[in-house]
Design a protein around this motif. Sequence first.
Motif, PDB file in Angstrom:
ATOM      1  N   ALA A   2     -92.757  62.026  37.744  1.00 11.80           N
ATOM      2  CA  ALA A   2     -93.534  61.067  36.969  1.00 11.80           C
ATOM      3  C   ALA A   2     -92.780  59.752  36.886  1.00 11.80           C
ATOM      4  O   ALA A   2     -91.560  59.707  36.851  1.00 11.80           O
ATOM      5  CB  ALA A   2     -93.797  61.596  35.570  1.00 11.80           C
ATOM      6  N   SER A   3     -93.531  58.672  36.862  1.00 16.17           N
ATOM      7  CA  SER A   3     -92.948  57.361  36.644  1.00 16.17           C
ATOM      8  C   SER A   3     -93.920  56.570  35.789  1.00 16.17           C
ATOM      9  O   SER A   3     -95.074  56.939  35.614  1.00 16.17           O
ATOM     10  CB  SER A   3     -92.681  56.638  37.971  1.00 16.17           C
ATOM     11  N   GLN A   4     -93.416  55.479  35.251  1.00 18.01           N
ATOM     12  CA  GLN A   4     -94.244  54.658  34.386  1.00 18.01           C
ATOM     13  C   GLN A   4     -94.439  53.307  35.047  1.00 18.01           C
ATOM     14  O   GLN A   4     -93.493  52.659  35.463  1.00 18.01           O
ATOM     15  CB  GLN A   4     -93.591  54.494  33.019  1.00 18.01           C
ATOM     16  N   GLY A   5     -95.695  52.893  35.160  1.00 16.24           N
ATOM     17  CA  GLY A   5     -96.013  51.595  35.729  1.00 16.24           C
ATOM     18  C   GLY A   5     -95.719  50.485  34.750  1.00 16.24           C
ATOM     19  O   GLY A   5     -95.425  50.706  33.585  1.00 16.24           O
ATOM     20  N   THR A   6     -95.840  49.269  35.240  1.00 22.48           N
ATOM     21  CA  THR A   6     -95.535  48.113  34.407  1.00 22.48           C
ATOM     22  C   THR A   6     -96.603  47.866  33.345  1.00 22.48           C
ATOM     23  O   THR A   6     -96.331  47.268  32.326  1.00 22.48           O
ATOM     24  CB  THR A   6     -95.383  46.842  35.265  1.00 22.48           C
ATOM     25  N   ASP A   7     -97.824  48.350  33.552  1.00 23.34           N
ATOM     26  CA  ASP A   7     -98.900  48.118  32.589  1.00 23.34           C
ATOM     27  C   ASP A   7     -99.128  49.333  31.694  1.00 23.34           C
ATOM     28  O   ASP A   7    -100.232  49.600  31.266  1.00 23.34           O
ATOM     29  CB  ASP A   7    -100.186  47.721  33.297  1.00 23.34           C
ATOM     30  N   ASN A   8     -98.047  50.089  31.415  1.00 21.45           N
ATOM     31  CA  ASN A   8     -98.078  51.244  30.527  1.00 21.45           C
ATOM     32  C   ASN A   8     -98.945  52.375  31.074  1.00 21.45           C
ATOM     33  O   ASN A   8     -99.602  53.069  30.336  1.00 21.45           O
ATOM     34  CB  ASN A   8     -98.535  50.850  29.123  1.00 21.45           C
ATOM     35  N   THR A   9     -98.970  52.515  32.393  1.00 22.68           N
ATOM     36  CA  THR A   9     -99.665  53.636  33.004  1.00 22.68           C
ATOM     37  C   THR A   9     -98.655  54.729  33.305  1.00 22.68           C
ATOM     38  O   THR A   9     -97.461  54.476  33.437  1.00 22.68           O
ATOM     39  CB  THR A   9    -100.359  53.226  34.317  1.00 22.68           C
ATOM     40  N   LEU A  10     -99.144  55.934  33.425  1.00 24.42           N
ATOM     41  CA  LEU A  10     -98.310  57.072  33.792  1.00 24.42           C
ATOM     42  C   LEU A  10     -98.737  57.496  35.187  1.00 24.42           C
ATOM     43  O   LEU A  10     -99.918  57.711  35.441  1.00 24.42           O
ATOM     44  CB  LEU A  10     -98.502  58.219  32.802  1.00 24.42           C
ATOM     45  N   ILE A  11     -97.782  57.592  36.097  1.00 23.81           N
ATOM     46  CA  ILE A  11     -98.074  57.950  37.479  1.00 23.81           C
ATOM     47  C   ILE A  11     -97.372  59.262  37.787  1.00 23.81           C
ATOM     48  O   ILE A  11     -96.154  59.370  37.688  1.00 23.81           O
ATOM     49  CB  ILE A  11     -97.597  56.859  38.456  1.00 23.81           C
ATOM     50  N   LEU A  12     -98.167  60.285  38.123  1.00 21.79           N
ATOM     51  CA  LEU A  12     -97.629  61.586  38.501  1.00 21.79           C
ATOM     52  C   LEU A  12     -97.796  61.743  40.001  1.00 21.79           C
ATOM     53  O   LEU A  12     -98.910  61.666  40.513  1.00 21.79           O
ATOM     54  CB  LEU A  12     -98.368  62.710  37.767  1.00 21.79           C
ATOM     55  N   ARG A  13     -96.695  61.952  40.706  1.00 21.10           N
ATOM     56  CA  ARG A  13     -96.748  62.123  42.153  1.00 21.10           C
ATOM     57  C   ARG A  13     -96.714  63.610  42.471  1.00 21.10           C
ATOM     58  O   ARG A  13     -95.807  64.320  42.059  1.00 21.10           O
ATOM     59  CB  ARG A  13     -95.585  61.395  42.804  1.00 21.10           C
ATOM     60  N   LEU A  14     -97.698  64.058  43.221  1.00 20.53           N
ATOM     61  CA  LEU A  14     -97.822  65.450  43.621  1.00 20.53           C
ATOM     62  C   LEU A  14     -97.928  65.491  45.144  1.00 20.53           C
ATOM     63  O   LEU A  14     -99.013  65.372  45.696  1.00 20.53           O
ATOM     64  CB  LEU A  14     -99.061  66.094  42.977  1.00 20.53           C
ATOM     65  N   GLY A  15     -96.802  65.621  45.820  1.00 18.22           N
ATOM     66  CA  GLY A  15     -96.815  65.580  47.286  1.00 18.22           C
ATOM     67  C   GLY A  15     -97.228  64.202  47.762  1.00 18.22           C
ATOM     68  O   GLY A  15     -96.616  63.201  47.422  1.00 18.22           O
ATOM     69  N   TYR A  25    -102.807  56.990  25.749  1.00 17.94           N
ATOM     70  CA  TYR A  25    -103.187  57.532  24.447  1.00 17.94           C
ATOM     71  C   TYR A  25    -104.696  57.747  24.358  1.00 17.94           C
ATOM     72  O   TYR A  25    -105.158  58.711  23.776  1.00 17.94           O
ATOM     73  CB  TYR A  25    -102.693  56.633  23.313  1.00 17.94           C
ATOM     74  N   GLU A  26    -105.459  56.842  24.948  1.00 19.26           N
ATOM     75  CA  GLU A  26    -106.910  57.024  24.957  1.00 19.26           C
ATOM     76  C   GLU A  26    -107.286  58.233  25.812  1.00 19.26           C
ATOM     77  O   GLU A  26    -108.146  59.035  25.426  1.00 19.26           O
ATOM     78  CB  GLU A  26    -107.606  55.774  25.483  1.00 19.26           C
ATOM     79  N   ALA A  27    -106.632  58.399  26.958  1.00 15.68           N
ATOM     80  CA  ALA A  27    -106.885  59.560  27.813  1.00 15.68           C
ATOM     81  C   ALA A  27    -106.511  60.851  27.088  1.00 15.68           C
ATOM     82  O   ALA A  27    -107.245  61.850  27.157  1.00 15.68           O
ATOM     83  CB  ALA A  27    -106.111  59.431  29.123  1.00 15.68           C
ATOM     84  N   LEU A  28    -105.393  60.844  26.375  1.00 14.24           N
ATOM     85  CA  LEU A  28    -104.976  62.017  25.612  1.00 14.24           C
ATOM     86  C   LEU A  28    -105.979  62.332  24.503  1.00 14.24           C
ATOM     87  O   LEU A  28    -106.315  63.493  24.260  1.00 14.24           O
ATOM     88  CB  LEU A  28    -103.584  61.789  25.027  1.00 14.24           C
ATOM     89  N   SER A  29    -106.490  61.309  23.856  1.00 19.10           N
ATOM     90  CA  SER A  29    -107.476  61.496  22.801  1.00 19.10           C
ATOM     91  C   SER A  29    -108.767  62.097  23.363  1.00 19.10           C
ATOM     92  O   SER A  29    -109.365  62.999  22.749  1.00 19.10           O
ATOM     93  CB  SER A  29    -107.764  60.157  22.116  1.00 19.10           C
ATOM     94  N   ILE A  30    -109.203  61.616  24.520  1.00 14.65           N
ATOM     95  CA  ILE A  30    -110.405  62.158  25.158  1.00 14.65           C
ATOM     96  C   ILE A  30    -110.190  63.620  25.530  1.00 14.65           C
ATOM     97  O   ILE A  30    -111.045  64.476  25.292  1.00 14.65           O
ATOM     98  CB  ILE A  30    -110.794  61.318  26.391  1.00 14.65           C
ATOM     99  N   PHE A  31    -109.033  63.940  26.112  1.00 15.64           N
ATOM    100  CA  PHE A  31    -108.711  65.313  26.473  1.00 15.64           C
ATOM    101  C   PHE A  31    -108.713  66.213  25.236  1.00 15.64           C
ATOM    102  O   PHE A  31    -109.253  67.322  25.254  1.00 15.64           O
ATOM    103  CB  PHE A  31    -107.357  65.355  27.186  1.00 15.64           C
ATOM    104  N   ASN A  32    -108.144  65.729  24.153  1.00 20.50           N
ATOM    105  CA  ASN A  32    -108.129  66.474  22.894  1.00 20.50           C
ATOM    106  C   ASN A  32    -109.555  66.725  22.402  1.00 20.50           C
ATOM    107  O   ASN A  32    -109.884  67.835  21.975  1.00 20.50           O
ATOM    108  CB  ASN A  32    -107.316  65.714  21.845  1.00 20.50           C
TER     109      ASN A  32
END
Length: 91
Positions: A2-15, A25-32
């Motif tokens: 995982a890395s963090q972009g400059t605009d507060n995004t989370l980037i998960l690399r899978l292969g 936080y909005e994505a986490l709230s929607i998932f919740n």
Amino acid sequence: MASQGTDNTLILRLGHEELIIRRRYEALSIFNDVLIALWFLAGSILFLYPSQEHLAVWLFIIGSAQFLVRPAIRLARHLHLKRLPDPHGGD
């Protein structure tokens, strides 16, 4: 990885693929909210079967507890703890 972009995004690399999560936080709230809906839907269906009422009650309890997570996510979105560098040069 995982890395963090400059605009507060989370980037998960899978292969050779990347999952980019913007507005974490909005994505986490929607998932919740989706999980809450699933717990209550499953609990409601299980109440149709008297032998499953005990499990249905537990699903409602889990869904209700997750309602407590909602304000915690909103609060975390507004509060950030940041480590400041030591003015004396040490960690």
